[in-house]
Motif scaffolding. Sequence first.
Motif, PDB file in Angstrom:
ATOM      1  N   LYS A  47      45.252  30.426  46.774  1.00 31.15           N
ATOM      2  CA  LYS A  47      45.279  31.895  46.832  1.00 31.15           C
ATOM      3  C   LYS A  47      45.596  32.524  45.489  1.00 31.15           C
ATOM      4  O   LYS A  47      44.853  33.380  44.995  1.00 31.15           O
ATOM      5  CB  LYS A  47      46.300  32.355  47.876  1.00 31.15           C
ATOM      6  N   GLU A  48      46.691  32.131  44.879  1.00 28.97           N
ATOM      7  CA  GLU A  48      47.104  32.766  43.632  1.00 28.97           C
ATOM      8  C   GLU A  48      46.071  32.533  42.533  1.00 28.97           C
ATOM      9  O   GLU A  48      45.815  33.409  41.701  1.00 28.97           O
ATOM     10  CB  GLU A  48      48.474  32.238  43.202  1.00 28.97           C
TER      11      GLU A  48
ATOM     12  N   PHE B  12      48.017  41.940  46.992  1.00 31.65           N
ATOM     13  CA  PHE B  12      47.974  41.560  45.580  1.00 31.65           C
ATOM     14  C   PHE B  12      47.303  42.652  44.749  1.00 31.65           C
ATOM     15  O   PHE B  12      47.815  43.050  43.690  1.00 31.65           O
ATOM     16  CB  PHE B  12      47.228  40.245  45.405  1.00 31.65           C
ATOM     17  N   CYS B  13      46.154  43.120  45.208  1.00 29.32           N
ATOM     18  CA  CYS B  13      45.418  44.143  44.459  1.00 29.32           C
ATOM     19  C   CYS B  13      46.245  45.420  44.316  1.00 29.32           C
ATOM     20  O   CYS B  13      46.293  46.030  43.240  1.00 29.32           O
ATOM     21  CB  CYS B  13      44.096  44.447  45.153  1.00 29.32           C
TER      22      CYS B  13
ATOM     23  N   LYS C 140      41.354  39.279  39.409  1.00 28.73           N
ATOM     24  CA  LYS C 140      41.945  40.284  38.512  1.00 28.73           C
ATOM     25  C   LYS C 140      41.353  40.183  37.116  1.00 28.73           C
ATOM     26  O   LYS C 140      41.049  41.208  36.476  1.00 28.73           O
ATOM     27  CB  LYS C 140      43.465  40.117  38.457  1.00 28.73           C
TER      28      LYS C 140
ATOM     29  N   PHE D  77      45.291  39.565  50.154  1.00 35.04           N
ATOM     30  CA  PHE D  77      44.431  39.976  49.034  1.00 35.04           C
ATOM     31  C   PHE D  77      44.662  41.446  48.685  1.00 35.04           C
ATOM     32  O   PHE D  77      44.836  41.805  47.514  1.00 35.04           O
ATOM     33  CB  PHE D  77      42.974  39.729  49.403  1.00 35.04           C
TER      34      PHE D  77
ATOM     35  N   TYR E  18      43.245  34.983  43.191  1.00 33.26           N
ATOM     36  CA  TYR E  18      43.681  36.349  42.872  1.00 33.26           C
ATOM     37  C   TYR E  18      43.630  36.593  41.363  1.00 33.26           C
ATOM     38  O   TYR E  18      43.189  37.664  40.902  1.00 33.26           O
ATOM     39  CB  TYR E  18      45.102  36.593  43.369  1.00 33.26           C
TER      40      TYR E  18
END
Length: 430
Positions: free
Chosen positions: A156-157, A200-201, A164, A197, A160
């Motif tokens: 996941k990270e 995070f955004c 980004k 998600f 992300y």
Amino acid sequence: MILIHLNKKLFFFIVFFLMFVLVKSQRIKDSVKIEVDFSKKLGNVKSMSGFLHYDNIRLLEKNIKELQPKYWRIGWSYKSPDDITYLRSFGITPILVISDLYGYPGIKNNKNWPHPLYTDKLKTVITAEYQKFKNTVIYDIWNEPFHQPTAGDFDKEEFYQIFKKAHDIIRSFPGGDKAMITGPSLDNYNEKEIDDFLNFCNSNGVRVDVLCWHEFRDQEGLKDFSKDMIKLRTKILPKYPKVGVKKIVLTEILNQYSMLSASEALNNFKSFENNGIDGTCKTCWSESDGVFNCNNSMNGLLDKNGKTRAIYWAYEIYNQSTKNRVKDWTNYDKASVFASYDKKGGYIIVNNNSGNKVVNTALKIKNLQSLFGTTKKLDLKIYEIPNTREEPLEKMIINKSQKIDIAKNTTEIILPALSPKSIFYLVLSK
């Protein structure tokens, strides 16, 4: 002689038994009710027609004009920047998959593959594409980032940070603040993954203009889809206002079992419309001969010889129905109805997406005077789209043609029996 007599008795018993089983297995749905009201006008609706990939887009001009797709998702398949201009000339919004152009690792953690976080390749690819297309496409950052070893299978990270990085590169260009970016392009709707998600955004200054994932549920699964969309809109998206989601586009739809089902396509469209989806792209799969229909078959709407299939006609009549839509209702949850009109007359799609033969369907058509004024009689043509799947269907089949009287408020018609997974298309004209 006795043996022959016994064999005859056995033969007739077997025939009778098979006929009994066949009759019992033919399930019947009786007395379906449908209502259409031509005085309750909904206006134009967002089209769910869209496609994925092609070989030579210019060879599909006739089909594009007939089906008028709204979105076309491309990546490795586009051959020239002129393809984007060509698609846009038909009012189509191209969705450009950056990861297709970047290339995939083939296997998880491929050490010889240039990782997007640790090399300059991502910036090189995005810079080249943005210089060509500016803000004429929607940028789809990474296709199916989780669960798919050949597409990255990122943690996941890790994903992300890739998203980004790509987002920040696009936003850094002149005019990049106005670019349309979509994600996370998951291979299915997963509430927790979507929530994480967006979180995070929201926390990292990442604006996602178009939320997208791949939606392959059908039949009963679409009931869960409706529940998920209610929660997404009322509970999840309101938590993350900084993300700036303006649209939801399902960038791949129709699973490998439903890919050539005309009735399933229409059933999906109805569910997507009812849940406020802004558009979709039909995905491509391998057909019975092992060939993927990502080529110039419009994801299987045409066969390998360019001949139309049943699902092609479903897309065509659906496209017509998106203009001047009117109110419809049915008491059968495995049926869907689309009603519309134009200067030539009224149109009603009746879709039987069940495994039942539907008989004695009562269709009530209200307020035909709003279309036809003082006209007392109309021509009614009923076309049928049978469930032919991979087999070509040159054109819709005329099932019935007759004159009908217009009643003062409600005109009722009993429709012919409709086979499982089949569609009627009614045309009313003077």
